[in-house]
Write an enzyme that holds these catalytic residues in place. Sequence first.
Site, PDB file in Angstrom:
ATOM      1  N   THR A   1     -55.404 -37.300  -8.127  1.00 23.72           N
ATOM      2  CA  THR A   1     -55.254 -38.624  -8.747  1.00 23.72           C
ATOM      3  C   THR A   1     -54.833 -39.617  -7.665  1.00 23.72           C
ATOM      4  OG1 THR A   1     -52.912 -38.308  -9.192  1.00 23.72           O
ATOM      5  CG2 THR A   1     -54.417 -37.654 -10.954  1.00 23.72           C
TER       6      THR A   1
ATOM      7  N   ASN B   1     -30.878 -42.844   0.887  1.00 22.16           N
ATOM      8  CA  ASN B   1     -31.389 -44.222   1.003  1.00 22.16           C
ATOM      9  C   ASN B   1     -31.782 -44.832  -0.349  1.00 22.16           C
ATOM     10  OD1 ASN B   1     -31.240 -43.991   3.796  1.00 22.16           O
ATOM     11  ND2 ASN B   1     -33.284 -43.071   3.910  1.00 22.16           N
TER      12      ASN B   1
ATOM     13  N   ALA C   1     -46.526 -40.760 -19.859  1.00 25.05           N
ATOM     14  CA  ALA C   1     -46.210 -41.869 -18.931  1.00 25.05           C
ATOM     15  C   ALA C   1     -45.112 -41.427 -17.972  1.00 25.05           C
ATOM     16  CB  ALA C   1     -45.766 -43.099 -19.723  1.00 25.05           C
ATOM     17  N   GLY C   2     -45.308 -41.702 -16.712  1.00 28.70           N
ATOM     18  CA  GLY C   2     -44.301 -41.311 -15.730  1.00 28.70           C
ATOM     19  C   GLY C   2     -44.478 -42.124 -14.472  1.00 28.70           C
TER      20      GLY C   2
ATOM     21  N   TYR D   1     -37.092 -38.217  -9.432  1.00 27.70           N
ATOM     22  CA  TYR D   1     -38.262 -37.734 -10.176  1.00 27.70           C
ATOM     23  C   TYR D   1     -38.085 -36.267 -10.586  1.00 27.70           C
ATOM     24  CZ  TYR D   1     -43.271 -36.673 -10.933  1.00 27.70           C
ATOM     25  OH  TYR D   1     -44.474 -36.281 -11.451  1.00 27.70           O
TER      26      TYR D   1
ATOM     27  N   ARG E   1     -54.914 -44.792 -17.737  1.00 33.71           N
ATOM     28  CA  ARG E   1     -55.644 -44.235 -16.583  1.00 33.71           C
ATOM     29  C   ARG E   1     -55.111 -42.848 -16.254  1.00 33.71           C
ATOM     30  NH1 ARG E   1     -52.159 -46.033 -11.831  1.00 33.71           N
ATOM     31  NH2 ARG E   1     -50.567 -47.288 -12.810  1.00 33.71           N
TER      32      ARG E   1
ATOM     33  N   LYS F   1     -37.589 -41.963  -2.475  1.00 33.17           N
ATOM     34  CA  LYS F   1     -36.670 -42.311  -1.374  1.00 33.17           C
ATOM     35  C   LYS F   1     -35.763 -41.108  -1.169  1.00 33.17           C
ATOM     36  CE  LYS F   1     -37.145 -46.624  -0.006  1.00 33.17           C
ATOM     37  NZ  LYS F   1     -37.545 -46.865   1.365  1.00 33.17           N
TER      38      LYS F   1
ATOM     39  N   ILE G   1     -54.120 -39.115 -15.613  1.00 30.14           N
ATOM     40  CA  ILE G   1     -54.020 -37.931 -16.467  1.00 30.14           C
ATOM     41  C   ILE G   1     -53.970 -38.329 -17.948  1.00 30.14           C
ATOM     42  CG2 ILE G   1     -52.452 -36.038 -17.079  1.00 30.14           C
ATOM     43  CD1 ILE G   1     -51.778 -35.828 -14.049  1.00 30.14           C
TER      44      ILE G   1
ATOM     45  N   LYS H   1     -38.093 -34.333 -14.270  1.00 27.74           N
ATOM     46  CA  LYS H   1     -39.129 -33.362 -14.635  1.00 27.74           C
ATOM     47  C   LYS H   1     -38.519 -31.988 -14.904  1.00 27.74           C
ATOM     48  CE  LYS H   1     -42.566 -36.255 -14.463  1.00 27.74           C
ATOM     49  NZ  LYS H   1     -43.296 -36.602 -15.697  1.00 27.74           N
TER      50      LYS H   1
HETATM   51  P1  NAD Z   1     -50.554 -42.619 -13.072  1.00 31.33           P
HETATM   52  O1  NAD Z   1     -49.583 -43.449 -12.318  1.00 31.33           O
HETATM   53  O2  NAD Z   1     -51.988 -42.630 -12.654  1.00 31.33           O
HETATM   54  O3  NAD Z   1     -50.493 -42.986 -14.622  1.00 31.33           O
HETATM   55  C1  NAD Z   1     -49.279 -43.141 -15.317  1.00 31.33           C
HETATM   56  C2  NAD Z   1     -49.494 -44.107 -16.465  1.00 31.33           C
HETATM   57  O4  NAD Z   1     -48.231 -44.303 -17.111  1.00 31.33           O
HETATM   58  C3  NAD Z   1     -49.983 -45.480 -15.984  1.00 31.33           C
HETATM   59  O5  NAD Z   1     -51.091 -45.897 -16.746  1.00 31.33           O
HETATM   60  C4  NAD Z   1     -48.777 -46.363 -16.181  1.00 31.33           C
HETATM   61  O6  NAD Z   1     -49.101 -47.708 -16.449  1.00 31.33           O
HETATM   62  C5  NAD Z   1     -48.101 -45.686 -17.372  1.00 31.33           C
HETATM   63  N1  NAD Z   1     -46.692 -46.073 -17.465  1.00 31.33           N
HETATM   64  C6  NAD Z   1     -45.764 -46.042 -16.472  1.00 31.33           C
HETATM   65  N2  NAD Z   1     -44.609 -46.550 -16.920  1.00 31.33           N
HETATM   66  C7  NAD Z   1     -44.799 -46.920 -18.219  1.00 31.33           C
HETATM   67  C8  NAD Z   1     -43.983 -47.498 -19.201  1.00 31.33           C
HETATM   68  N3  NAD Z   1     -42.737 -47.856 -18.937  1.00 31.33           N
HETATM   69  N4  NAD Z   1     -44.503 -47.735 -20.425  1.00 31.33           N
HETATM   70  C9  NAD Z   1     -45.783 -47.401 -20.714  1.00 31.33           C
HETATM   71  N5  NAD Z   1     -46.618 -46.832 -19.809  1.00 31.33           N
HETATM   72  C10 NAD Z   1     -46.127 -46.597 -18.569  1.00 31.33           C
HETATM   73  O7  NAD Z   1     -49.948 -41.152 -13.032  1.00 31.33           O
HETATM   74  P2  NAD Z   1     -50.649 -39.751 -13.303  1.00 31.33           P
HETATM   75  O8  NAD Z   1     -50.901 -39.099 -12.015  1.00 31.33           O
HETATM   76  O9  NAD Z   1     -51.761 -39.889 -14.273  1.00 31.33           O
HETATM   77  O10 NAD Z   1     -49.412 -38.968 -13.990  1.00 31.33           O
HETATM   78  C11 NAD Z   1     -49.281 -38.783 -15.382  1.00 31.33           C
HETATM   79  C12 NAD Z   1     -48.099 -37.868 -15.636  1.00 31.33           C
HETATM   80  O11 NAD Z   1     -48.292 -36.630 -14.948  1.00 31.33           O
HETATM   81  C13 NAD Z   1     -46.781 -38.429 -15.129  1.00 31.33           C
HETATM   82  O12 NAD Z   1     -45.751 -38.088 -16.022  1.00 31.33           O
HETATM   83  C14 NAD Z   1     -46.601 -37.712 -13.801  1.00 31.33           C
HETATM   84  O13 NAD Z   1     -45.243 -37.649 -13.444  1.00 31.33           O
HETATM   85  C15 NAD Z   1     -47.174 -36.365 -14.124  1.00 31.33           C
HETATM   86  N6  NAD Z   1     -47.613 -35.583 -12.953  1.00 31.33           N
HETATM   87  C16 NAD Z   1     -48.661 -35.993 -12.165  1.00 31.33           C
HETATM   88  C17 NAD Z   1     -49.053 -35.205 -11.069  1.00 31.33           C
HETATM   89  C18 NAD Z   1     -50.219 -35.568 -10.182  1.00 31.33           C
HETATM   90  O14 NAD Z   1     -50.538 -34.812  -9.266  1.00 31.33           O
HETATM   91  N7  NAD Z   1     -50.866 -36.702 -10.388  1.00 31.33           N
HETATM   92  C19 NAD Z   1     -48.372 -34.026 -10.797  1.00 31.33           C
HETATM   93  C20 NAD Z   1     -47.305 -33.656 -11.599  1.00 31.33           C
HETATM   94  C21 NAD Z   1     -46.953 -34.442 -12.692  1.00 31.33           C
END
Ligand code: NAD
Length: 475
Positions: A416, A327, A317-318, A381, A245, A323, A247, A385
């Site tokens: 998102t 804490n 994946a992230g 986090y 799902r 917190k 990104i 990053k």
């Molecule tokens: P999201 O939570 O919608 O999707 C993350 C996906 O990673 C999920 O499908 C989840 O199941 C998968 N995942 C998590 N842990 C996992 C694991 N241990 N093994 C396999 N899959 C795993 O997040 P997103 O918003 O789509 O973010 C995607 C990336 O972009 C991440 O690395 C996030 O840190 C980075 N990011 C997002 C934003 C934003 O505004 N959404 C901004 C900066 C960076």
Amino acid sequence: MADKILEFVHTSTGKQIAAALGLPVPPLLKRAKAGYAEKSLANSNALVGASAFGPVATAVVKALNAMGASIKVSADLAGLDGIKQAAAKAKVDVSISQADNGVPENVYVLDVTAAANVADLRLLYDFFNPRLRKVPSNSRIVVIGRPRGDCKDALAETAQSSLPGFIRSLAKESGKNGTTANLIQVKTGAENGIEGALRFFLSPHSAFVTGQVLPVVGAPKGVKVAAFSEKPLTGKLAVVTGAARGIGAAIAEVLAREGATVIGVDRPADESVLGTTMSSIGGIACPLDITDADAGKKLAAVAAQKGGKIDIIVHNAGITRDKMMRNMAAHLWDMVLDVNLGAIVRCNDQLLAGDAFGSNARIVCISSIGGIAGNAGQTNYAATKSAVIGYVDAMAKQLEGKGISINAIAPGFIETQMTAAIPVVTREVARRLSSLSQGGLPVDIAEAVTFMASPLAAGVNGATLRVCGQNLVGA
Ligand code: NAD
């Protein structure tokens, strides 16, 4: 999560209300509807300038011509002769126009790689000042300079060092109508990487990238910068983690659009969502927790089953577990460090040790603006990053001799589920702080990742590109 204000002010009622109240109207960004077309600038008027004749000016003229742009050079500019010579060398027609001939340009490319002292910077003023009053919406500005360390003396390095500040300010001035402004810093000898970078920055594929500096340093040893081809990822096997799902799903879709076969990885608990995403793009679902100690070996085995090596891996994946530091429980620290960083390092190590990467493989890691600007409550986090940025820089040097490139994309505020969880007032302020007055969409990250994963970015290695609309707010 939709940006309701952006949608509303572009309805007929919304336009009237915004005008009556004097409300700012965020621009509608023109995004790519399909892949890279060979003549992507076929309907564009490009104004070019150069502080001197040289390989960069020649590469710019050739690239714009290959993209189908109508190329103009202005009679009033000191750089006229440089471009005329470059055009003659490249056997490309350019038309000579006056500063204000009534035909608006929507593409501006200025080569200032030869700027070697303070006086030479006057060209920036002369080129842009007479022209920026009537720039059409969604126009593109690119300045090309040299990176620090690639200048003949301290004065030249000083002149070149002006460019990041210049472009960041110009991007802030130009974004109101969706125009972007970016800087390419090309290393001497890496000029064949200019066309790929221009194809990205001058197209709708980079709609949410502005105010950024992209270093073009040259392809790794043994890797040739290929001529442009449509569907450049045809025949490539790409792994995307976190692909069920958000990104990651968008990245998988855009890689597939450009011809790649995608192996989508996500947690076993998300297997059914992953399956749906992968079947919509003809990809292969691989339910796997990336923190599994043998995740890299397992991915190599899946790729081998599909008959190949891994040409592209996107470590997307992230997780966040926010917190305040005071804490934060130890397990929240450990979990975020392991998913966002430890798993990437282990996985790449196993793939390298197992010789699982194809020749010219490209690795793309997802960082975050959080790792650059920092966020209260995100020490865990942001540490991961920020580490990703150092990791790609260090690994690029290590992998250079193997023909493998590694880069990062740092998303800003992207619409998102993650950003929908931000309290409403903070969210609204965060969105509008961008030079483009809005958040990005998952597809904006996917486009930038796909650029980094493709031969268009063959000359880019060890870089982190922010995709943030020039905003320093992000998850
Ligand atoms: P999201 O939570 O919608 O999707 C993350 C996906 O990673 C999920 O499908 C989840 O199941 C998968 N995942 C998590 N842990 C996992 C694991 N241990 N093994 C396999 N899959 C795993 O997040 P997103 O918003 O789509 O973010 C995607 C990336 O972009 C991440 O690395 C996030 O840190 C980075 N990011 C997002 C934003 C934003 O505004 N959404 C901004 C900066 C960076």
